[in-house]
Scaffold this motif. Sequence first.
Motif, PDB file in Angstrom:
ATOM      1  N   UNK A 317      37.259  41.019  29.988  1.00 41.08           N
ATOM      2  CA  UNK A 317      38.175  40.339  30.908  1.00 41.08           C
ATOM      3  C   UNK A 317      39.185  41.346  31.454  1.00 41.08           C
ATOM      4  N   UNK A 318      39.540  41.159  32.714  1.00 42.17           N
ATOM      5  CA  UNK A 318      40.522  42.033  33.341  1.00 42.17           C
ATOM      6  C   UNK A 318      39.957  43.285  33.963  1.00 42.17           C
ATOM      7  N   UNK A 319      38.656  43.558  33.763  1.00 42.24           N
ATOM      8  CA  UNK A 319      38.032  44.746  34.344  1.00 42.24           C
ATOM      9  C   UNK A 319      37.942  44.598  35.856  1.00 42.24           C
ATOM     10  N   UNK A 320      38.121  45.721  36.549  1.00 33.40           N
ATOM     11  CA  UNK A 320      37.962  45.690  38.006  1.00 33.40           C
ATOM     12  C   UNK A 320      36.473  45.654  38.351  1.00 33.40           C
ATOM     13  N   UNK A 321      36.078  44.662  39.114  1.00 30.52           N
ATOM     14  CA  UNK A 321      34.675  44.490  39.460  1.00 30.52           C
ATOM     15  C   UNK A 321      34.534  44.135  40.930  1.00 30.52           C
ATOM     16  N   UNK A 383      38.723  35.522  35.706  1.00 30.09           N
ATOM     17  CA  UNK A 383      38.374  36.299  34.510  1.00 30.09           C
ATOM     18  C   UNK A 383      38.561  37.796  34.718  1.00 30.09           C
ATOM     19  N   UNK A 384      38.177  38.309  35.897  1.00 32.06           N
ATOM     20  CA  UNK A 384      38.236  39.747  36.152  1.00 32.06           C
ATOM     21  C   UNK A 384      39.171  40.053  37.315  1.00 32.06           C
ATOM     22  N   UNK A 385      39.461  41.325  37.445  1.00 37.28           N
ATOM     23  CA  UNK A 385      40.197  41.799  38.613  1.00 37.28           C
ATOM     24  C   UNK A 385      39.159  42.087  39.698  1.00 37.28           C
ATOM     25  N   UNK A 386      38.985  41.173  40.609  1.00 37.51           N
ATOM     26  CA  UNK A 386      37.912  41.247  41.595  1.00 37.51           C
ATOM     27  C   UNK A 386      38.415  41.977  42.835  1.00 37.51           C
ATOM     28  N   UNK A 387      37.826  43.145  43.064  1.00 36.49           N
ATOM     29  CA  UNK A 387      38.199  43.900  44.251  1.00 36.49           C
ATOM     30  C   UNK A 387      37.745  43.164  45.506  1.00 36.49           C
ATOM     31  N   UNK A 388      36.506  42.676  45.476  1.00 36.58           N
ATOM     32  CA  UNK A 388      35.984  41.948  46.631  1.00 36.58           C
ATOM     33  C   UNK A 388      34.776  41.121  46.209  1.00 36.58           C
ATOM     34  N   UNK A 389      34.438  40.161  47.033  1.00 34.97           N
ATOM     35  CA  UNK A 389      33.234  39.339  46.857  1.00 34.97           C
ATOM     36  C   UNK A 389      32.370  39.594  48.081  1.00 34.97           C
ATOM     37  N   UNK A 390      31.324  40.384  47.901  1.00 43.17           N
ATOM     38  CA  UNK A 390      30.478  40.706  49.046  1.00 43.17           C
ATOM     39  C   UNK A 390      29.331  39.704  49.131  1.00 43.17           C
ATOM     40  N   UNK A 391      29.019  39.288  50.342  1.00 45.19           N
ATOM     41  CA  UNK A 391      28.028  38.246  50.513  1.00 45.19           C
ATOM     42  C   UNK A 391      27.482  38.263  51.935  1.00 45.19           C
TER      43      UNK A 391
END
Length: 505
Positions: A317-321, A383-391
């Motif tokens: 948890x907390x990881x940059x993803x 849950x995580x540090x989300x840099x972006x959601x690519x789609x």
Amino acid sequence: MAAPRWLTPVPAADIARGDGPQFCEFTEQFCRITKDSIGGAAGTRIRLRPWQRTLAGQLWARRPDGRLRHRTALIGTPRKNGKSAVGAGIGLYGLSFGPSGGEVYSIAADKDQARIVFGVARRMIELEPELSSAMRVYRDAIELPATGSVYRCLSAEAYTKEGLNPHLVIADEVHAQPTRELWDVMRLASGSRLEPMMVGITTAGVKTDSTGGDSLCYTLYQYGLKVVSGEIADPTFFLAWWGAPDDANHRDPATWAQANPGFGDIVGAEDFQASVLITPESEFRTKRLNQWVATAQAWLPGGAWEACADPRGPIPDGTEVVLAFDGSFNNDSTALIAVTVPAGGELPYIDVVASWERPTGSGNDWAVPILDVEEEIRRACRRWQVREICCDPFRWARSYQILEDDGLPIVEFPQSPQRMVPATQRFYEAVMNRQVAHSGDPRLARHIANCVIKVDNRGSRIAKDARHSPRKIDLAVASVMGLERAMAEPEPEPAEPQFFSWADL
């Protein structure tokens, strides 16, 4: 001499009371080489090698009650190891020593393929006076008048085979069968025979998904492995499979010798040295090393993806993803992948967040649970540090707009050639150089294995094999997109406008 990589156990007592010696004597006395080759000149008698004699003893083993032990056999060897000659010998032996009114059939995906083994058998009769005096040879049939038995070749139009009563069937290149219909028709047709046997002789072919349900040969192969391991107790099933491990170096002569029982004898090392330079790797592995590849145009070499597995567990948890999403509405699958942004020398790490596929047995009206997908994305962002959601915005524009309105970092990634060609290349290089790690999730492995390469004037990119449209690749597509974005430099924050007064100057 290479030993089989996989071999079902056969009791020595069953081999001792079996027909192996009789088969070998018949083959060496009455069967001749039909074409000039490294193994001998055309017209000379066949000389069985020790590995072939051992195989014959195992195949023709008999139970304590005197009946043949095996009803189904799958024999896998790479090309050029005498497969057609062995198949022809089995057919002629079954015709000569089978029951009165016996029926032997050579089958294959098409009639031309079926005629290969049958044609070798017919030529053997023509070359051997004792056989030609006892048998009548026709275009697609060999008759033994003394017993009223017949040997025919048949193609894959299974609906025309009802009413047959085979006691022996030789199936050539089982991997090429488009469906299992012909195999099942012939197997069921032999139900009234006292000692029926189905013998499949093949090289490896296209690897299926994790169930193997859309490939007859791979289904049989997987079943045989379970018999070998003891997971299934089935003494009627026989598997003898020569081949190299999936992660073997396909250019190494030691690998060639390991996979080919006739290497340096009936198949020459020079032939391998020449063909490995001009044959695509996936084809070389399939035909020369008898390895199952993911598709006819395999994307990743065998074992490459597995070599990148890292059992470190879930992403903390907390990881940059970067989250990558590839979605459909119905009758396909929808994938959500997380890829860690590399920091401190660590490799990017890929794991499956969630996957939605149409359940087996559900109707065509099944649809992806859109609200569940949206909530899973929100949960990942908490849950995580989300840099972006690519789609890819195709068909999911409404959900993307809702998520963007929630303040989530949506980044469009159209699956155009301009975007997917470099992303596919980056992913391939990362896997081959082991510069990426993954969790070993079997769903992702299956989707990776289902990918083929589509090549045109815009480059190479992954695609679904049109011949096997039910196979899913969405987790693989999302992984390619996610790694591309995780390895990219973050987008710079837009500069805030600065306002100055004349008094500040």
